[in-house]
Design a protein around this motif. Structure first.
Motif, short mmCIF file in Angstrom:
data_model
loop_
_atom_site.label_atom_id
_atom_site.label_comp_id
_atom_site.label_asym_id
_atom_site.label_seq_id
_atom_site.Cartn_x
_atom_site.Cartn_y
_atom_site.Cartn_z
N ALA A 221 0.83 -1.21 0.00
CA ALA A 221 0.00 0.00 0.00
C ALA A 221 0.86 1.26 0.00
CB ALA A 221 -0.93 -0.01 1.22
N LYS A 222 1.96 1.25 0.77
CA LYS A 222 2.86 2.41 0.79
C LYS A 222 3.54 2.61 -0.56
CE LYS A 222 3.94 2.13 5.75
NZ LYS A 222 4.99 1.85 6.76
N VAL A 223 3.95 1.52 -1.19
CA VAL A 223 4.60 1.60 -2.50
C VAL A 223 3.65 2.20 -3.53
CG1 VAL A 223 5.30 0.14 -4.44
CG2 VAL A 223 6.32 -0.20 -2.20
N ILE A 224 2.40 1.73 -3.52
CA ILE A 224 1.45 2.20 -4.52
C ILE A 224 1.10 3.66 -4.30
CG2 ILE A 224 -0.95 1.93 -5.28
CD1 ILE A 224 -0.58 -1.06 -5.07
N ALA A 225 0.91 4.07 -3.03
CA ALA A 225 0.61 5.48 -2.76
C ALA A 225 1.76 6.37 -3.19
CB ALA A 225 0.32 5.66 -1.27
N ALA A 226 3.00 5.96 -2.91
CA ALA A 226 4.17 6.76 -3.28
C ALA A 226 4.36 6.80 -4.80
CB ALA A 226 5.42 6.21 -2.60
N SER A 227 4.10 5.70 -5.46
CA SER A 227 4.22 5.66 -6.92
C SER A 227 3.20 6.57 -7.57
CB SER A 227 4.04 4.23 -7.43
OG SER A 227 5.06 3.39 -6.97
N ASN A 228 1.96 6.52 -7.08
CA ASN A 228 0.94 7.40 -7.63
C ASN A 228 1.33 8.86 -7.46
OD1 ASN A 228 -0.54 5.11 -8.24
ND2 ASN A 228 -1.91 5.30 -6.47
N ALA A 229 1.93 9.20 -6.32
CA ALA A 229 2.37 10.57 -6.09
C ALA A 229 3.52 10.94 -7.02
CB ALA A 229 2.78 10.74 -4.63
N TYR A 230 4.47 10.02 -7.21
CA TYR A 230 5.60 10.28 -8.11
C TYR A 230 5.11 10.61 -9.51
CZ TYR A 230 10.04 9.49 -10.60
OH TYR A 230 11.16 9.63 -11.39
N TRP A 231 4.16 9.83 -10.00
CA TRP A 231 3.65 10.00 -11.36
C TRP A 231 2.50 11.00 -11.45
CZ3 TRP A 231 5.88 7.91 -15.65
CH2 TRP A 231 6.84 6.92 -15.44
N GLN A 232 2.06 11.53 -10.29
CA GLN A 232 0.93 12.44 -10.26
C GLN A 232 -0.29 11.81 -10.93
OE1 GLN A 232 2.10 16.34 -11.72
NE2 GLN A 232 4.09 16.21 -10.70
N ALA A 233 -0.57 10.58 -10.53
CA ALA A 233 -1.59 9.78 -11.20
C ALA A 233 -2.67 9.34 -10.20
CB ALA A 233 -0.96 8.55 -11.83
N PRO A 234 -3.88 9.11 -10.68
CA PRO A 234 -4.94 8.63 -9.79
C PRO A 234 -4.73 7.18 -9.40
CG PRO A 234 -5.71 8.67 -12.07
CD PRO A 234 -4.35 9.32 -12.07
N ALA A 235 -5.36 6.79 -8.30
CA ALA A 235 -5.28 5.41 -7.83
C ALA A 235 -6.11 4.49 -8.72
CB ALA A 235 -5.77 5.32 -6.38
N VAL A 236 -5.72 3.23 -8.77
CA VAL A 236 -6.46 2.21 -9.51
C VAL A 236 -6.48 0.94 -8.66
CG1 VAL A 236 -5.87 3.11 -11.80
CG2 VAL A 236 -4.36 1.43 -10.71
N PRO A 237 -7.43 0.04 -8.91
CA PRO A 237 -7.38 -1.26 -8.20
C PRO A 237 -6.13 -2.02 -8.60
CG PRO A 237 -9.49 -0.91 -9.33
CD PRO A 237 -8.57 0.14 -9.82
N TYR A 238 -5.59 -2.81 -7.66
CA TYR A 238 -4.40 -3.59 -7.99
C TYR A 238 -4.41 -4.92 -7.26
CZ TYR A 238 -0.50 -2.78 -11.08
OH TYR A 238 0.32 -2.78 -12.17
N PHE A 239 -3.79 -5.92 -7.89
CA PHE A 239 -3.86 -7.29 -7.41
C PHE A 239 -2.45 -7.90 -7.41
CE2 PHE A 239 -4.23 -11.85 -8.42
CZ PHE A 239 -5.08 -12.28 -7.42
N VAL A 240 -2.02 -8.42 -6.27
CA VAL A 240 -0.66 -8.96 -6.16
C VAL A 240 -0.68 -10.32 -5.45
CG1 VAL A 240 1.67 -8.59 -5.31
CG2 VAL A 240 0.29 -6.64 -6.02
#
Length: 547
Positions: A221-240
């Motif tokens: 969850a931390k990785v995805i939140a930080a990545s979205n901020a880096y790319w200035q992109a909206p959140a999306v569902p994700y499956f791992v």
């Protein structure tokens, strides 16, 4: 007054079969028997081509594996006739123009053992109590119709089983996207979810790892939140999902992942540290953009892996700092590992075309593709912000020609990367970095040390790994290693770094013993190292985070 209804219209109103929905509907059903999982049944429903002939493309070659169609059996088609002959990975269906077709087949070849460190991810893993399937190894597609919309559903799960996949939460996807999904099921799955930016992030684990399911889900969850901020992109569902690999019992350590539609698929030996898993999570999520939405990929894909993979590693370090999962010391250590590995690589000066050709067969070539792209991104970042250029590509896709590849688009938005500079990198000209690249953190300085050389070769026969040759002039020989000894396990080592001893348990007719030696040769390697200032602080973290 009564009006007569034309006969043709009456047939439409009362007797005609409903037209199949646009695109392709996939269904996947695990089938069990007395000994557990017996097969995976797959169904495709679609409208046949308007000319009365539809060509089905079966799984064939992917990720270094081929003849994937050999796992498919019991292929039938309702609404048409499967013609004989043709290529082994294709089936022609003859039918009435636009007729509704139901294609069914089965994957019934069970895997002989749980996946080990060398398992072929392209081939479906079917074990009595679980399955793990990459779409490229299981899902048929239709020739010329990869861009059509697709849907996916699960058939009934056997009692006591849970199933999950990356397409479950994907809002919209194509046939091509479906073939790049990941699917998992079993009797022992542990499923967790986190909310990131209002979207559901799902993890699926089986087996035991040295960190908890909670730690795994929180880190993701931390990785995805930080990545979205880096790319200035909206959140999306994700499956791992992540499955354990065997082999760690004898000291083997392995982990890897592949970007999937709506997620990514992981596999790791349980002895891989959490820090390595977190780095991999960040890299794989980065494929949402690099290798994903930034534009078309080169063909073959490996032709521009220096960008989609190497630049992704560059972004990964920034994302982990931004997420608070790496401090400046850990980020500096990761960069220093890169610098040493890049300078020491036997593939460092090989032309990129040779690296791409052997990408799936040669570990040194594969790693050099990543590292060369990463080094190029670092060098460019000393002239202008690489992040700013990547964000521009992500936010303004309409500025580029539809067929222009991702690396081609980057060249247009980042003038400092001239075609001549790119070509020099592709030719194998070494990439050196400016000493003040990390001006807020500390300098880069040149160092030398002996080149890494293990001093031995080994070969596995009948499941037993033995040392075949030992260099008599090497530290391995001086430590007591001899040809014919049996490998038991590694106690510790750090591949590529001659400063860290190999500590290995071996055996011969006299019993087991532990040997230790420095894996170094007479040849020396010159490389750059990042010397972090004692009190680097917030300004350094900001620089490392890509701000």
């Amino acid at each position: 007054m009564t009006r007569a209804v034309p006969a043709a219209l009456a047939l439409l109103l009362i007797g005609a079969a409903p037209a199949p929905p646009a695109g392709v509907e996939y269904a996947m059903t695990p089938m069990t028997g007395a000994n557990g999982l017996a097969a995976i049944d797959i169904t495709l429903r679609f409208a046949g081509d308007a000319d009365g002939t539809t060509v089905v493309e079966l799984p064939n070659a992917w990720a270094g594996s081929d003849k994937l169609y050999e796992a498919i059996g019991d292929l039938t088609a309702e609404g048409g006739r499967i013609a004989g002959g043709g290529a082994p990975d294709k089936r022609r269906i003859d039918h009435a123009p636009g007729a509704p077709i139901t294609l069914r087949y089965r994957i019934a070849k069970l895997t002989a053992a749980d996946p080990a460190v060398e398992y072929e991810k392209a081939r479906p893993v079917l074990r009595p109590n679980f399955f793990y399937i990459h779409g490229e190894g299981a899902l048929a597609t239709l020739e010329g119709r990869l861009a059509e919309p697709a849907r996916f559903r699960w058939g009934p799960a056997p009692a006591g089983w849970r199933v999950a996949g990356s397409l479950d939460s994907a809002p919209r996807f194509t046939v091509n996207d479906a073939a790049q999904g990941i699917f998992i099921g079993g009797t022992d799955l542990r499923i967790a979810s986190r909310d990131v930016g209002g979207q559901k992030v799902t993890t699926v684990l089986r087996g035991r790892f040295p960190y908890s399911d909670v730690e795994f889900a929180d880190a993701l969850a931390k990785v995805i939140a930080a990545s979205n901020a880096y790319w200035q992109a909206p959140a999306v569902p994700y499956f791992v999902p992540m499955i354990p690999l065997t082999g760690w019992e004898t000291g083997a350590m392995s982990y890897g992942g592949t970007g999937r539609t709506g997620g990514f698929a992981l596999a790791a030996t349980p002895n891989v540290p959490m820090t390595d898993i977190v780095r991999l999570l960040a890299h794989e999520y980065g494929h949402r953009w690099l290798g994903g939405s930034l534009g078309p990929l080169a063909r073959p894909d490996a032709a521009e892996y220096w960008f989609t993979e190497g630049f992704n590693d560059f972004v990964t370090n920034s994302v982990l700092v931004r997420a608070g999962l790496r401090d400046e010391k850990e980020a500096a250590a990761a960069l220093n590992e890169l610098f040493l590995r890049y300078a020491s690589s036997p593939a460092r000066t090989k032309p990129y075309a040779a690296l791409a050709e052997s990408f799936w067969q040669d570990g040194d070539a594969q790693q050099q593709v990543y590292d060369r792209g990463n080094m190029l991104a670092l060098a460019l970042d000393s002239q202008a912000s690489v992040r700013a250029a990547l964000v521009q590509m992500a936010q303004h896709p309409g500025r580029f020609a539809p067929g222009e590849t991702q690396a081609g688009r980057f060249l247009r938005v980042f003038p400092a990367l001239t075609p001549a500079r790119r070509d020099a990198m592709l030719a194998g000209t070494p990439v050196d970095l400016l000493g003040n690249l990390f001006y807020a953190c500390g300098p880069l300085r040149w160092q030398e040390q002996p080149r890494y050389e293990s001093g031995y070769s080994a070969e596995e026969k009948d499941g037993v790994l033995r040392f075949e040759t030992v260099d008599t002039a090497s530290p391995a020989w001086a430590a007591g290693l001899r040809p014919g000894m049996r490998y038991v396990r590694r106690e510790s080592f750090k591949y590529g770094d001659s400063r860290v001893p190999i500590v290995m348990r071996v055996a011969d007719e006299q019993g087991e013993r532990v040997l230790s030696w420095l894996p170094r040769s007479e040849e020396r390697v010159r490389f750059q190292q990042f010397e972090l200032k004692p009190k680097a602080g917030a300004a350094c973290r900001k620089r490392l985070a890509g701000n």
